[in-house]
Design a protein around this motif. Structure first.
Motif, PDB file in Angstrom:
ATOM      1  N   CYS A 196      43.546  36.528  39.476  1.00 30.88           N
ATOM      2  CA  CYS A 196      42.308  36.351  40.250  1.00 30.88           C
ATOM      3  C   CYS A 196      41.953  37.622  41.015  1.00 30.88           C
ATOM      4  O   CYS A 196      40.778  38.002  41.110  1.00 30.88           O
ATOM      5  CB  CYS A 196      42.460  35.171  41.211  1.00 30.88           C
ATOM      6  N   ILE A 197      42.966  38.295  41.571  1.00 30.78           N
ATOM      7  CA  ILE A 197      42.721  39.551  42.285  1.00 30.78           C
ATOM      8  C   ILE A 197      42.126  40.587  41.339  1.00 30.78           C
ATOM      9  O   ILE A 197      41.176  41.314  41.684  1.00 30.78           O
ATOM     10  CB  ILE A 197      44.028  40.079  42.921  1.00 30.78           C
ATOM     11  N   ALA A 198      42.672  40.644  40.114  1.00 30.42           N
ATOM     12  CA  ALA A 198      42.155  41.603  39.132  1.00 30.42           C
ATOM     13  C   ALA A 198      40.688  41.329  38.824  1.00 30.42           C
ATOM     14  O   ALA A 198      39.870  42.266  38.741  1.00 30.42           O
ATOM     15  CB  ALA A 198      42.994  41.535  37.854  1.00 30.42           C
ATOM     16  N   VAL A 199      40.332  40.058  38.671  1.00 30.38           N
ATOM     17  CA  VAL A 199      38.935  39.709  38.388  1.00 30.38           C
ATOM     18  C   VAL A 199      38.048  40.056  39.582  1.00 30.38           C
ATOM     19  O   VAL A 199      36.946  40.610  39.423  1.00 30.38           O
ATOM     20  CB  VAL A 199      38.815  38.207  38.039  1.00 30.38           C
ATOM     21  N   LEU A 200      38.506  39.745  40.792  1.00 29.25           N
ATOM     22  CA  LEU A 200      37.720  40.004  41.998  1.00 29.25           C
ATOM     23  C   LEU A 200      37.467  41.494  42.200  1.00 29.25           C
ATOM     24  O   LEU A 200      36.415  41.892  42.730  1.00 29.25           O
ATOM     25  CB  LEU A 200      38.439  39.431  43.222  1.00 29.25           C
ATOM     26  N   VAL A 201      38.418  42.325  41.810  1.00 29.55           N
ATOM     27  CA  VAL A 201      38.269  43.773  41.980  1.00 29.55           C
ATOM     28  C   VAL A 201      37.436  44.377  40.851  1.00 29.55           C
ATOM     29  O   VAL A 201      36.593  45.247  41.082  1.00 29.55           O
ATOM     30  CB  VAL A 201      39.660  44.438  42.050  1.00 29.55           C
ATOM     31  N   ALA A 202      37.659  43.902  39.627  1.00 34.65           N
ATOM     32  CA  ALA A 202      37.012  44.532  38.463  1.00 34.65           C
ATOM     33  C   ALA A 202      35.577  44.072  38.261  1.00 34.65           C
ATOM     34  O   ALA A 202      34.712  44.876  37.885  1.00 34.65           O
ATOM     35  CB  ALA A 202      37.836  44.243  37.208  1.00 34.65           C
ATOM     36  N   LEU A 203      35.294  42.784  38.485  1.00 34.23           N
ATOM     37  CA  LEU A 203      33.973  42.245  38.154  1.00 34.23           C
ATOM     38  C   LEU A 203      32.827  42.936  38.894  1.00 34.23           C
ATOM     39  O   LEU A 203      31.795  43.233  38.278  1.00 34.23           O
ATOM     40  CB  LEU A 203      33.950  40.733  38.416  1.00 34.23           C
ATOM     41  N   PRO A 204      32.927  43.213  40.205  1.00 27.75           N
ATOM     42  CA  PRO A 204      31.820  43.905  40.887  1.00 27.75           C
ATOM     43  C   PRO A 204      31.526  45.275  40.306  1.00 27.75           C
ATOM     44  O   PRO A 204      30.387  45.741  40.365  1.00 27.75           O
ATOM     45  CB  PRO A 204      32.316  44.015  42.341  1.00 27.75           C
ATOM     46  N   ARG A 205      32.558  45.925  39.736  1.00 23.07           N
ATOM     47  CA  ARG A 205      32.331  47.246  39.146  1.00 23.07           C
ATOM     48  C   ARG A 205      31.659  47.134  37.792  1.00 23.07           C
ATOM     49  O   ARG A 205      30.925  48.028  37.375  1.00 23.07           O
ATOM     50  CB  ARG A 205      33.662  47.985  39.020  1.00 23.07           C
ATOM     51  N   ILE A 206      31.914  46.029  37.100  1.00 23.28           N
ATOM     52  CA  ILE A 206      31.312  45.822  35.789  1.00 23.28           C
ATOM     53  C   ILE A 206      29.897  45.268  35.910  1.00 23.28           C
ATOM     54  O   ILE A 206      28.958  45.760  35.274  1.00 23.28           O
ATOM     55  CB  ILE A 206      32.188  44.880  34.939  1.00 23.28           C
ATOM     56  N   GLN A 207      29.743  44.227  36.736  1.00 22.60           N
ATOM     57  CA  GLN A 207      28.441  43.578  36.917  1.00 22.60           C
ATOM     58  C   GLN A 207      28.300  43.154  38.387  1.00 22.60           C
ATOM     59  O   GLN A 207      28.716  42.058  38.773  1.00 22.60           O
ATOM     60  CB  GLN A 207      28.325  42.365  35.994  1.00 22.60           C
ATOM     61  N   PRO A 208      27.728  44.020  39.216  1.00 24.44           N
ATOM     62  CA  PRO A 208      27.660  43.749  40.663  1.00 24.44           C
ATOM     63  C   PRO A 208      26.871  42.497  41.031  1.00 24.44           C
ATOM     64  O   PRO A 208      27.094  41.929  42.107  1.00 24.44           O
ATOM     65  CB  PRO A 208      26.974  45.008  41.218  1.00 24.44           C
ATOM     66  N   LEU A 209      25.944  42.065  40.203  1.00 21.87           N
ATOM     67  CA  LEU A 209      25.087  40.937  40.555  1.00 21.87           C
ATOM     68  C   LEU A 209      25.778  39.587  40.392  1.00 21.87           C
ATOM     69  O   LEU A 209      25.302  38.574  40.894  1.00 21.87           O
ATOM     70  CB  LEU A 209      23.805  40.972  39.712  1.00 21.87           C
ATOM     71  N   ILE A 210      26.902  39.544  39.709  1.00 24.25           N
ATOM     72  CA  ILE A 210      27.612  38.279  39.492  1.00 24.25           C
ATOM     73  C   ILE A 210      28.503  37.991  40.707  1.00 24.25           C
ATOM     74  O   ILE A 210      29.284  38.861  41.113  1.00 24.25           O
ATOM     75  CB  ILE A 210      28.471  38.347  38.219  1.00 24.25           C
ATOM     76  N   PRO A 211      28.410  36.788  41.302  1.00 23.56           N
ATOM     77  CA  PRO A 211      29.275  36.441  42.458  1.00 23.56           C
ATOM     78  C   PRO A 211      30.708  36.232  42.004  1.00 23.56           C
ATOM     79  O   PRO A 211      31.061  35.175  41.471  1.00 23.56           O
ATOM     80  CB  PRO A 211      28.639  35.153  42.988  1.00 23.56           C
ATOM     81  N   GLU A 212      31.531  37.269  42.196  1.00 24.42           N
ATOM     82  CA  GLU A 212      32.880  37.247  41.636  1.00 24.42           C
ATOM     83  C   GLU A 212      33.743  36.119  42.208  1.00 24.42           C
ATOM     84  O   GLU A 212      34.561  35.523  41.490  1.00 24.42           O
ATOM     85  CB  GLU A 212      33.566  38.600  41.851  1.00 24.42           C
ATOM     86  N   ALA A 213      33.565  35.797  43.490  1.00 29.26           N
ATOM     87  CA  ALA A 213      34.376  34.736  44.087  1.00 29.26           C
ATOM     88  C   ALA A 213      34.078  33.392  43.429  1.00 29.26           C
ATOM     89  O   ALA A 213      34.986  32.588  43.185  1.00 29.26           O
ATOM     90  CB  ALA A 213      34.125  34.666  45.584  1.00 29.26           C
ATOM     91  N   LEU A 214      32.799  33.149  43.152  1.00 28.95           N
ATOM     92  CA  LEU A 214      32.431  31.890  42.504  1.00 28.95           C
ATOM     93  C   LEU A 214      32.989  31.833  41.081  1.00 28.95           C
ATOM     94  O   LEU A 214      33.451  30.778  40.621  1.00 28.95           O
ATOM     95  CB  LEU A 214      30.914  31.741  42.472  1.00 28.95           C
TER      96      LEU A 214
END
Length: 595
Positions: A196-214
């Protein structure tokens, strides 16, 4: 009387300024922003409640009523209300010593704390105490935020590792406890948390508009349900009450008030300072102003009404406010649309969170917590003013080693002591004449500024008070003794002296007497109106003499040089002669306004 009441209503309910001009386009922008923040607020609210040692549902309760109440009185248009990590840390630090974490009493006191914070903020706003925000200086907030980020992150170490650790706000205790229980680490829980930490850190860099926590909440819950993580020993959130919170007024007993008051006062100030600092950022960006006292009323009302609906303390969030602004929020009404999302979640979706793995919530908290660390801010403090950097470092260390409330108080104390130190030792600059002009400048900063023989010109860059009176007196006497040159007059440029108290007057009188014994005159120039009034009422004017007060150093030097016998100077002292000739020519050619 009617006009006064109407004016008070317009001032208090500042929302009327945006309600009157509210239109479809503004509503559409606020709705998009509010829905975006609301989706982000669901996982954050649940996770932040865990920081406070409360069931996740109370994070959603704190995200409901406060976000509805805040826009009614708010002066900030982009601030997003709800539970925040730092607030929850202070809640845990304040309530844990009074009640066992996880007990019904603990929950009741956390809700009561929200009511107390609201009452304190409303009282401060009604009393126009918005200026107290200055007590929490930028270095103190930076130090608190840095320390809180570490505490918040490490507080979830047990949930991440799948082991039971003692609840503590002290990092070293958590690390020692975790090291002693490494053999009990639940591998699957750790794998879920790290993933989950990996997704939370990586997702904003890949697609900032997606709410990574959700995304993390949805995916982790789905995997937990599909693979039966709870059967494998992974702790899940479990049953969450469905429906809106019931309304109740928290009972306030004298013993509870005494126990929780330090935490309530600390939290009220921290929330206020956070909101004002954050609100001013958006106000500058969008060219409007916010009212500190109005924000106190808005926050206080939000917290008080929130406590009636089982809400824990809420305030402005750094991350959600930034998202709110980026999503196009134009008025505080964006909070209302976010509250609608929370209400729908409480009514329809709480059952879906049953299988949400606790390590996933821990991952959200840790990423959010460590994300608060701003090393650039600390570096800027040290570069701009080293003492501010040390105050931030001192606050952070005290918060980590001693405690959150104690760290804040010690940080404030250090700031106050530093201010008093600066006041007690103000900058006193020796000025020199800039040839060919009427100007006097600091001889250490202007190479062409020249001393005038037998005259020392000083400028005091502070209010002249009891705190620095002795320092100023000693400075004049010591400087006159160690200069290694004959000094017959001291001219004080008082344009920067904006206050003068009785202790300073007494010190001036002693200074005058001591200088007179050494054959040195004291002249004051450029005193502002209020200071001149104090000088006259105190009798200092008659002690010094009318001829020792001047409009500017230029006039004082002219008067002194003209009164002194020119035979005292050497015939070859061309600088003094040239200075006098230049001044004589200026006097003849200058206009009345210029002189």
């Amino acid at each position: 009387m009617r006009n006064r009441i109407a004016a008070w209503i317009r001032y208090t309910f500042s929302s009327s300024s945006w309600v009157r001009t509210y239109d479809v386009d503004t509503a559409r922008a606020d709705m998009v922003a509010g829905l975006t923040v609301g989706v982000m607020l669901i996982p954050q609210g649940m996770a932040y409640a865990v920081i406070a040692g409360l069931p996740p549902i109370y994070g959603l309760y704190a995200a409901l009523v406060p976000t509805l109440a805040y826009p009614i009185l708010a002066s900030s248009r982009q601030l997003a209300m709800g539970p925040t990590a730092i607030d929850m840390l202070i809640v845990a630090a304040g309530v844990a010593p009074v009640a066992a974490m996880g007990s019904d009493e603990y929950v009741v006191l956390a809700i009561l704390l929200a009511a107390m914070v609201g009452l304190i903020q409303i009282g401060m706003g009604a009393a126009k105490l918005g200026f107290v925000a200055n007590l929490l200086s930028r270095p103190v907030i930076t130090g608190l935020t840095t320390a809180a980020a570490l505490i918040i992150g490490f507080s979830q170490l047990g949930n991440l590792l799948g082991i039971d650790l003692a609840n503590s706000q002290y990092i070293h205790r958590l690390l020692i406890d975790a090291a002693q229980n490494l053999s009990e680490v639940h591998v699957l829980s750790l794998a879920i948390g790290v993933g989950c930490i990996a997704v939370l850190v990586a997702l904003p860099r890949i697609q900032p508009l997606i709410p990574e926590a959700l995304v993390v909440v949805v995916v982790a819950t789905a995997l937990s349900y599909g693979f039966g993580f709870d059967v494998e020993g992974v702790e899940v959130v479990g049953s969450i009450p469905t429906g809106l919170p019931h309304l109740d007024i928290p009972s306030l007993s004298p013993s509870d008030w005494r126990s929780l008051f330090p935490a309530a006062l600390t939290l009220a100030l921290v929330q206020f300072m956070k909101n004002i600092s954050l609100g001013r950022v958006f106000a500058r960006r969008h060219r409007y102003t916010i009212d500190a006292n109005q924000e106190l009323l808005a926050m206080g009302t939000a917290n008080l009404l929130g406590s009636f609906a089982q809400g824990i303390p809420a305030s402005g969030s750094f991350s959600r406010s930034a998202v709110n602004d980026q999503a196009g929020a134009r008025t505080p009404a964006a909070n209302i649309f976010a509250a609608i999302i929370i209400a729908l979640t409480l009514l329809l979706l709480t059952g879906l969170f049953y299988f949400l793995p606790v390590p996933a919530l821990a991952a959200i908290i840790m990423v959010a917590g460590f994300g608060l660390i701003d090393l650039r801010e600390v570096r800027e403090l040290f570069e701009a003013r080293r003492r501010d950097g040390y105050i931030a470092l001192f606050t952070a260390i005290c918060t980590l080693v001693i405690g959150i409330q104690e760290g804040i108080l010690l940080g404030i104390g250090a700031s106050v002591v530093m201010v008093l130190y600066r006041i007690s030792r103000p900058n006193v600059a020796e000025l020199g004449h800039v040839p060919g002009t009427r100007l006097f400048r600091d001889i250490e900063r202007f190479d062409n500024a020249q001393r005038i023989k037998d005259i020392m010109v000083l400028r005091v860059d502070a209010a002249f008070s009891f705190a620095n009176a002795e320092y100023f007196k000693d400075f004049i006497l010591e400087k006159s003794e160690r200069e290694g040159r004959r000094i017959r007059a001291v001219v004080v440029d008082g344009t920067s002296i904006n206050d003068l108290d009785t202790t300073a007057i007494e010190a001036l009188e002693v200074t005058i007497e001591t200088l007179e014994d050494q054959g040195i005159e004291l002249h004051l120039t450029g005193l502002i109106g209020p200071v001149r009034e104090v000088v006259r009422r105190s009798g200092l004017h008659s002690v010094i003499g009318e001829e020792h007060f001047h409009m500017e150093p230029h006039e004082a030097v002219i008067d002194i040089l003209r009164r002194w016998d020119k035979d005292d100077y050497d015939d070859d002292d061309e600088r003094i002669a040239r200075y006098l000739e230049t001044l004589d020519e200026e006097r003849k050619t200058s206009t009345p306004a210029a002189s």
